[in-house]
Motif scaffolding. Structure first.
Motif, short mmCIF file in Angstrom:
data_model
loop_
_atom_site.label_atom_id
_atom_site.label_comp_id
_atom_site.label_asym_id
_atom_site.label_seq_id
_atom_site.Cartn_x
_atom_site.Cartn_y
_atom_site.Cartn_z
N LEU A 35 0.83 -1.20 0.00
CA LEU A 35 0.00 0.00 0.00
C LEU A 35 0.87 1.26 0.00
O LEU A 35 0.58 2.23 -0.70
CB LEU A 35 -0.94 -0.02 1.21
N GLN A 36 1.95 1.22 0.75
CA GLN A 36 2.89 2.35 0.78
C GLN A 36 3.52 2.54 -0.61
O GLN A 36 3.65 3.65 -1.09
CB GLN A 36 3.97 2.11 1.83
N HIS A 37 3.91 1.43 -1.27
CA HIS A 37 4.48 1.51 -2.62
C HIS A 37 3.47 2.11 -3.60
O HIS A 37 3.84 2.91 -4.47
CB HIS A 37 4.92 0.12 -3.11
N VAL A 38 2.22 1.72 -3.45
CA VAL A 38 1.17 2.27 -4.32
C VAL A 38 1.05 3.78 -4.12
O VAL A 38 0.99 4.55 -5.07
CB VAL A 38 -0.18 1.56 -4.08
N GLY A 39 1.02 4.21 -2.85
CA GLY A 39 0.93 5.64 -2.56
C GLY A 39 2.10 6.42 -3.14
O GLY A 39 1.93 7.49 -3.74
N GLU A 40 3.31 5.88 -2.98
CA GLU A 40 4.50 6.56 -3.52
C GLU A 40 4.46 6.60 -5.05
O GLU A 40 4.79 7.61 -5.66
CB GLU A 40 5.76 5.83 -3.05
N ALA A 41 4.03 5.49 -5.66
CA ALA A 41 3.95 5.44 -7.13
C ALA A 41 2.94 6.45 -7.64
O ALA A 41 3.19 7.17 -8.62
CB ALA A 41 3.57 4.03 -7.58
N THR A 47 1.91 11.60 -15.40
CA THR A 47 1.79 10.35 -16.15
C THR A 47 0.34 9.89 -16.11
O THR A 47 -0.35 10.08 -15.11
CB THR A 47 2.68 9.27 -15.50
N SER A 48 -0.11 9.28 -17.20
CA SER A 48 -1.48 8.77 -17.26
C SER A 48 -1.67 7.68 -16.20
O SER A 48 -0.88 6.76 -16.11
CB SER A 48 -1.76 8.20 -18.64
N ILE A 49 -2.73 7.82 -15.41
CA ILE A 49 -2.95 6.91 -14.29
C ILE A 49 -4.01 5.88 -14.67
O ILE A 49 -5.17 6.24 -14.88
CB ILE A 49 -3.36 7.67 -13.02
N THR A 50 -3.57 4.62 -14.78
CA THR A 50 -4.47 3.48 -14.99
C THR A 50 -4.06 2.42 -13.97
O THR A 50 -2.97 2.48 -13.39
CB THR A 50 -4.34 2.90 -16.40
N VAL A 51 -4.92 1.43 -13.80
CA VAL A 51 -4.62 0.37 -12.83
C VAL A 51 -3.35 -0.36 -13.26
O VAL A 51 -2.46 -0.64 -12.44
CB VAL A 51 -5.81 -0.60 -12.69
N ALA A 52 -3.24 -0.65 -14.57
CA ALA A 52 -2.06 -1.36 -15.06
C ALA A 52 -0.80 -0.53 -14.85
O ALA A 52 0.24 -1.05 -14.42
CB ALA A 52 -2.23 -1.69 -16.54
N ALA A 53 -0.87 0.78 -15.13
CA ALA A 53 0.30 1.65 -14.97
C ALA A 53 0.71 1.75 -13.50
O ALA A 53 1.90 1.73 -13.17
CB ALA A 53 0.01 3.03 -15.54
N ALA A 75 0.12 -0.48 -11.17
CA ALA A 75 0.67 -1.78 -10.78
C ALA A 75 2.13 -1.90 -11.21
O ALA A 75 2.98 -2.35 -10.43
CB ALA A 75 -0.17 -2.91 -11.39
N ARG A 76 2.44 -1.48 -12.45
CA ARG A 76 3.83 -1.52 -12.92
C ARG A 76 4.71 -0.60 -12.10
O ARG A 76 5.80 -0.98 -11.68
CB ARG A 76 3.89 -1.08 -14.40
N GLU A 77 4.26 0.62 -11.88
CA GLU A 77 5.07 1.62 -11.17
C GLU A 77 5.32 1.21 -9.72
O GLU A 77 6.40 1.40 -9.18
CB GLU A 77 4.38 2.98 -11.24
N ALA A 78 4.31 0.63 -9.07
CA ALA A 78 4.42 0.28 -7.65
C ALA A 78 5.00 -1.11 -7.43
O ALA A 78 5.39 -1.46 -6.31
CB ALA A 78 3.06 0.37 -6.98
N GLY A 79 5.04 -1.92 -8.50
CA GLY A 79 5.56 -3.28 -8.35
C GLY A 79 4.60 -4.20 -7.62
O GLY A 79 5.02 -5.07 -6.85
N VAL A 80 3.31 -3.98 -7.83
CA VAL A 80 2.29 -4.83 -7.21
C VAL A 80 1.42 -5.41 -8.32
O VAL A 80 1.49 -4.99 -9.47
CB VAL A 80 1.41 -4.04 -6.21
N SER A 81 0.58 -6.36 -7.97
CA SER A 81 -0.32 -6.96 -8.96
C SER A 81 -1.58 -6.12 -9.11
O SER A 81 -1.97 -5.38 -8.20
CB SER A 81 -0.69 -8.38 -8.56
N ARG A 82 -2.21 -6.26 -10.27
CA ARG A 82 -3.49 -5.56 -10.48
C ARG A 82 -4.54 -6.11 -9.51
O ARG A 82 -5.39 -5.36 -9.04
CB ARG A 82 -3.97 -5.76 -11.91
N ALA A 110 -6.18 0.49 -1.44
CA ALA A 110 -5.42 0.69 -2.68
C ALA A 110 -6.36 1.16 -3.78
O ALA A 110 -6.04 2.10 -4.53
CB ALA A 110 -4.71 -0.59 -3.09
N ALA A 111 -7.52 0.53 -3.90
CA ALA A 111 -8.49 0.92 -4.92
C ALA A 111 -8.94 2.36 -4.70
O ALA A 111 -9.08 3.15 -5.66
CB ALA A 111 -9.69 -0.02 -4.90
N ASP A 112 -9.13 2.73 -3.44
CA ASP A 112 -9.54 4.10 -3.11
C ASP A 112 -8.44 5.10 -3.48
O ASP A 112 -8.72 6.16 -4.04
CB ASP A 112 -9.87 4.18 -1.62
N LEU A 113 -7.19 4.76 -3.18
CA LEU A 113 -6.07 5.65 -3.55
C LEU A 113 -5.99 5.85 -5.05
O LEU A 113 -5.80 6.97 -5.54
CB LEU A 113 -4.74 5.06 -3.04
#
Length: 196
Positions: A24-30, A39-45, A47-54, A63-66
């Motif tokens: 969750l912290q990685h997602v927030g930082e990403a 950068t265009s924000i999509t779930v896939a983007a 996930a790639r930026e934060a290093g987590v799965s979709r 995470a979904a709320d963020l």
């Protein structure tokens, strides 16, 4: 159940919560980086930026709320950027239209002055009753030809400026319509966000 299985289960749950918090912290930082770089924000983007799965982004409520909040913030920024760009374009076209109008007025004033001067010279030619010397006739005809060319040039310039002015006005009307469309889209987007 044995005594060892309970602590192991508790340890496993604790480790899972810690991994989840770390993700969750990685997602927030990403998301912070993506918003900063626009950068265009999509779930896939994300996930790639934060290093987590979709799947983590979809299933983890925080995470979904963020991600949803970041998407709304980014769309608001894009709307502001579009509005600022359109405002700059409108200002440039208005400036061009004003410059074209001023140049058109100057050209019209110059044409009127040249016509007056031509009329005066033609009047002088008609009024004179003395016979003309050949060099005077040549000089007057040369001046007349030069003035005629100048009037033609000024008329051409006037037509060109009128065309530019009309084009500037058309662009300003188009820009006003485009602004109205963008504002309608922005209002519609805000309405959709409130409905959620």
């Amino acid at each position: 159940m044995t005594e060892q299985s309970v602590p192991r289960t508790a340890q496993a749950l604790k480790a899972r919560r810690e991994r989840s918090q770390q993700k969750l912290q990685h997602v927030g930082e990403a998301l912070g980086r993506m918003l900063k770089t626009r950068t265009s924000i999509t779930v896939a983007a994300v996930a790639r930026e934060a290093g987590v799965s979709r799947t983590f982004l979809y299933e983890h409520a925080e995470a979904a709320d963020l991600v949803e909040k970041a998407i709304l913030k980014a769309s608001g920024r894009r709307a502001q950027d579009r509005h600022a760009a359109q405002t700059a374009i409108d200002a440039a076209w208005r400036e061009r239209a004003l410059n074209a109008e001023e140049a058109l007025k100057a050209a019209q004033t110059e044409i009127l002055a040249q016509r007056r001067q031509m009329g005066e010279l033609l009047g002088q030619v008609r009024d004179l009753s003395t016979p003309w010397q050949e060099r005077d006739v040549v000089r007057i005809m040369t001046e007349h030809a030069a003035l005629t060319r100048k009037v033609q040039e000024l008329n051409g310039e006037k037509r060109s400026l009128e065309d530019r002015l009309n084009a500037s006005r058309d662009n300003a009307r188009f820009a006003d319509r485009r602004i109205a469309e963008l504002e309608a889209e922005l209002i519609e987007t805000k309405g959709m966000v409130r409905q959620r």
